[in-house]
Design a protein around this motif. Structure first.
Motif, short mmCIF file in Angstrom:
data_model
loop_
_atom_site.label_atom_id
_atom_site.label_comp_id
_atom_site.label_asym_id
_atom_site.label_seq_id
_atom_site.Cartn_x
_atom_site.Cartn_y
_atom_site.Cartn_z
N ASN A 3 6.47 0.08 4.56
CA ASN A 3 5.12 0.13 3.84
C ASN A 3 5.29 0.15 2.28
N GLY A 4 4.59 -0.80 1.49
CA GLY A 4 4.46 -0.74 0.14
C GLY A 4 5.85 -1.47 -0.55
N TYR A 25 0.38 -4.15 2.87
CA TYR A 25 -0.60 -2.93 2.90
C TYR A 25 -0.66 -2.52 4.60
N PHE A 56 -0.65 2.94 4.37
CA PHE A 56 -0.35 2.36 2.98
C PHE A 56 -1.33 1.67 2.26
N PRO A 57 -1.75 2.22 1.26
CA PRO A 57 -1.31 3.66 0.74
C PRO A 57 -1.86 4.48 1.27
N THR A 58 -1.17 5.87 1.03
CA THR A 58 -1.88 6.98 1.99
C THR A 58 -3.16 7.15 1.96
N GLU A 80 0.13 16.19 1.83
CA GLU A 80 0.84 14.74 2.44
C GLU A 80 2.07 15.25 3.08
N TYR A 84 3.55 8.55 3.13
CA TYR A 84 2.30 7.86 3.58
C TYR A 84 1.48 8.34 4.56
N SER A 109 -8.46 3.65 3.49
CA SER A 109 -7.46 3.23 2.36
C SER A 109 -8.11 2.81 1.03
N ALA A 111 -6.94 0.47 -0.55
CA ALA A 111 -6.60 -0.99 -0.62
C ALA A 111 -7.92 -1.86 0.01
#
Length: 244
Positions: A3-4, A25, A56-58, A80, A84, A109, A111
């Motif tokens: 991820n990421g 993502y 992702f993102p968290t 957290e 993630y 998310s 994103a």
């Protein structure tokens, strides 16, 4: 593939090279759904429901109660818990009946073009002792029994298990939800003060209003210790004790 991570694409032809960068993502997924829970009314130890999501993102987590966004976040804690992954908990401290209902969480998310994830629905039930019985009355009175009934009280989300019936200085446990009881083995022409309370798994209700009734008169019971103390050709002498 992580991820990421950033990935670079290189395209080449006779004129030269071209490059492009991209970040991977990941759509949020729910990794832990909230569970049904029962909580005692005004209990300072309370209870909780928990939701966990990763991506992702968290992702961020939003709670819904009865289909409406939960706006009071004072009792919501988040962390957290691992890369993630976000864990969100709704804590019920000194819960009230309005806290009862259906709950679910939605993971979102930051994103673009990423699909939200919704958890299963959990049901929170705030429970309390029953309300007190009302409308207590005698529906039949005889010399040695009284039949009473009453109106079933609200159970406050914990089903009624039974009733305690108080008759003068005697307590009777009525392990039934039936709101009628025959009080037996009473004495004739005697006053009885009667009241009732309900109980469930949480505890006892307050006691109903008292009623006072007198049983009916009855024929006497047989004399006691009846005996012949002397006799002759013309007479018999008898003795006995008064009935109980």
């Amino acid at each position: 593939v992580n991820n990421g991570d950033r990935y670079t694409c290189v395209i080449s032809n006779a004129a030269g090279n071209g490059t492009g960068d991209s970040v991977l993502y990941v759509n949020p997924i729910i990794t832990k759904d909230p569970s049904d829970t029962e909580i005692t009314y005004k209990d300072p130890t309370g209870g909780f429901i928990c939701c966990e999501a990763e991506g992702f993102p968290t992702p961020s987590i939003t709670w819904y109660q009865n289909g409406t966004v939960l706006t009071d976040m004072a009792n919501v804690t988040e962390l957290e818990s691992k890369p993630y992954t976000r864990t969100s908990t709704v804590n019920f401290i000194n819960a009230i009946f309005n806290d009862s209902g259906s709950y679910y969480c939605v993971a979102t998310s930051a994103a673009d073009n990423v699909v939200d994830a919704r958890s299963d629905t959990a049901y929170v039930t705030v429970q309390a002792v029953p309300e007190r019985p009302v409308d207590l009355m005698a529906i039949e009175i005889q010399s040695r029994f009284i039949v009473i009934n009453w109106t079933e009280p609200h159970d406050n989300n914990a089903p009624i298990s039974g009733y305690y019936i108080f008759v003068n200085d005697i307590t009777i446990m009525h392990s039934s939800i039936e709101t009628k009881y025959n009080i037996t083995e009473l004495s004739p022409y005697t006053n009885y003060t009667i009241s009732v309370l309900a109980f469930n798994t949480i505890g006892n209700s307050s006691v109903s209003e008292e009623i006072v009734h007198q049983t009916l008169e009855d024929v006497p019971s047989p004399p006691r210790n009846f005996m012949n103390v002397s006799s002759n050709s013309t007479a018999i002498s008898l003795t006995w004790d008064p009935p109980a």
